[in-house]
Enzyme design. Structure first.
Site, PDB file in Angstrom:
ATOM      1  NE  ARG A  34      11.696 -31.572 -23.058  1.00  0.00           N
ATOM      2  CZ  ARG A  34      12.699 -32.148 -23.713  1.00  0.00           C
ATOM      3  NH1 ARG A  34      13.754 -32.621 -23.058  1.00  0.00           N
ATOM      4  NH2 ARG A  34      12.652 -32.257 -25.029  1.00  0.00           N
ATOM      5  NE  ARG A  62      13.830 -38.023 -38.465  1.00  0.00           N
ATOM      6  CZ  ARG A  62      14.801 -37.520 -37.723  1.00  0.00           C
ATOM      7  NH1 ARG A  62      15.952 -37.186 -38.290  1.00  0.00           N
ATOM      8  NH2 ARG A  62      14.643 -37.349 -36.422  1.00  0.00           N
TER       9      ARG A  62
END
Length: 479
Positions: free
Chosen positions: A35, A76
């Site tokens: 990955r 965020r």
């Protein structure tokens, strides 16, 4: 390289595991595919890592899958005048659209889609749930919320919204650039999509990808579970991303959801990867905790196609040990007397298709006659997937003339993938299967194997034939 286990291991590359020698060691220790986390990887580094993985693939002579994991929308809060603030349970706190430093009463939220979507009663989780608030009112420009638990909030901490379905898609501008770079290499097999909420989220990516990569949906939001069957149908594989799932849902519900998702994918014949914190303590310790061993074992017992290492292999001090530990847990579980009974109990009914009928018959014949291996010819990969869905007790060799198919199938339970030319005729088909089973140490002279293929040969999607064959003294078919 014969693996003595059916479940696959997906290892994340990172600063602790990015050179070719280390990638080779991880593959040797048991990593079947790798990955690349696009949250932390530049396009240049991605291309370098792909080149190193392909060099290792060439050295070992086994197809290795590559998964590029897109970051997805990262939500965020803004910054605070003092860097952080301490709040009190019960006080009100406002998230607004004013780009100004935050105080202990408000903070900038640079995501208009959140301000527009959140409704009274919705929860807002900050910093992986360490701070929880409940929305009291929202007017599209600000959200007034009450602090429910936790007290600290600081600069740019993440926001999770377990009760809110956002109107934005899963691809950010960064993701689109990353996806373009991934597709341009023509050498990545899977793309993982973060924060899938609904089936429509896959549409844009599928349109861009046009079948050049498999799409793996990461299930980490409660909204995805409401329409999970549709999401599975439109995905090529699923990842149970337990980290974010455990933030947005009650943590005690995650093990049950993991089982449900694993079984749903098995029914659909789609690969499922169980991920996050599997051997977390091995980031800094050479051995895992007993609980972590039990966690990996549970995923294997359930019949997951693959288990994943994240920080353990990317930035940990013991990446090779983490992979080999995972491999040894898998081998032991699959030899456990309870294993075959659990796997058998979950076996789904075959669909009324030729491929499923052939796969079911191949498994039953192989197990009844105690054959050494099932060999299936698969060009597109679908026959390999259906063979694995049966979860036979005997190994499966997937023979494909297409290197991309073999690499993509490296995530699938029980498949030992070999790249070989299409058979020229019936005799060559049998000889080739026997020779490869012998060479790859899945059968010895005198053993019987079962072969599934399509006639006419080389026609994708036409699996319609089974043949039992003996391996001769020279590895060719006996008769």
């Amino acid at each position: 390289m014969k693996r003595h286990r059916k479940v696959k291991i997906l290892a994340t590359l990172g600063p602790g595991s990015s050179d070719e020698e280390m990638i080779g060691k991880l593959h040797d220790a048991g990593a079947d595919l790798f990955r690349i986390n696009m949250s932390h990887t530049s396009h240049d580094l991605m291309r370098t890592l792909i080149g190193r993985i392909r060099a290792v693939e060439k050295k070992f002579g086994r197809p290795i899958g590559i998964l590029a994991d897109l970051q997805g929308p990262k939500l965020r809060v803004g910054a605070f005048a003092n860097g952080s603030e301490t709040l009190k349970v019960g006080q009100t706190f406002t998230f607004d659209n004013k780009d100004e430093p935050g105080t202990n009463a408000r903070v900038y939220l640079p995501h208009p889609e959140i301000l527009e979507a959140v409704q009274a009663g919705d929860r807002l989780l900050i910093d992986d749930g360490r701070l929880q608030l409940k929305a009291e009112k929202s007017d599209g420009k600000s959200i007034v919320a009450t602090v429910v638990s936790g007290t600290k909030i600081s600069d740019r901490k993440g926001v999770s919204l377990p009760d809110t379905e956002l109107g934005v898609g899963v691809l950010t501008d960064k993701d689109r650039k990353d996806l373009d770079a991934v597709l341009a290499t023509d050498d990545v097999d899977w793309v993982a999509l973060s924060f899938i909420q609904r089936p429509d989220d896959l549409a844009e990516v599928r349109k861009i990808a046009r079948g050049r990569v498999g799409l793996m949906s990461k299930i980490e939001k409660p909204q995805a579970l409401d329409r999970i069957d549709e999401i599975i149908e439109l995905s090529d594989a699923l990842m149970v991303a337990r980290g974010d799932l455990g933030v947005e849902m009650p943590i005690e519900s995650v093990p049950g959801l993991q089982k449900q998702l694993t079984r749903a994918c098995r029914r659909a014949g789609k690969p499922v990867v169980v991920a996050t914190q599997m051997l977390e303590s091995m980031i800094s310790a050479p051995v895992p905790t007993r609980a972590e061993v039990s966690d990996v074992a549970t995923a294997v017992f359930e019949g997951a196609d693959a288990v994943m290492l994240s920080a353990e292999s990317a930035v940990g001090d013991y990446p090779v040990e983490a992979v080999s530990t995972m491999a040894s847990i898998a081998r032991r579980v699959e030899r456990d007397p309870n294993y075959s009974g659990i796997i058998h109990a979950q076996r789904p009914q075959p669909e009324s298709t030729g491929a499923d009928a052939i796969s079911l018959a191949a498994r039953q014949i192989a197990e009844t006659l105690n054959l050494s291996v099932i060999v299936c010819y698969t060009s597109s990969g679908s026959t390999g997937l259906r063979a694995a869905r049966e979860r036979p007790q005997v190994p499966i060799i997937a023979l494909s003339p297409v290197i991309k198919t073999a690499r993509r199938l490296s995530v699938v339970w029980g498949l030992h993938c070999v790249v070989t030319e299409d058979a020229t005729d019936h005799e060559d088909m049998v000889d080739r299967a026997c020779r490869i089973a012998f060479r790859e140490e899945f059968g010895k002279a005198g053993d019987r194997i079962i072969i599934s293929a399509g006639v006419p040969l080389g026609t994708p999607g036409s699996t319609n034939m089974l043949r039992i064959a003996y391996i001769g003294s020279d590895g060719m078919s006996g008769h």
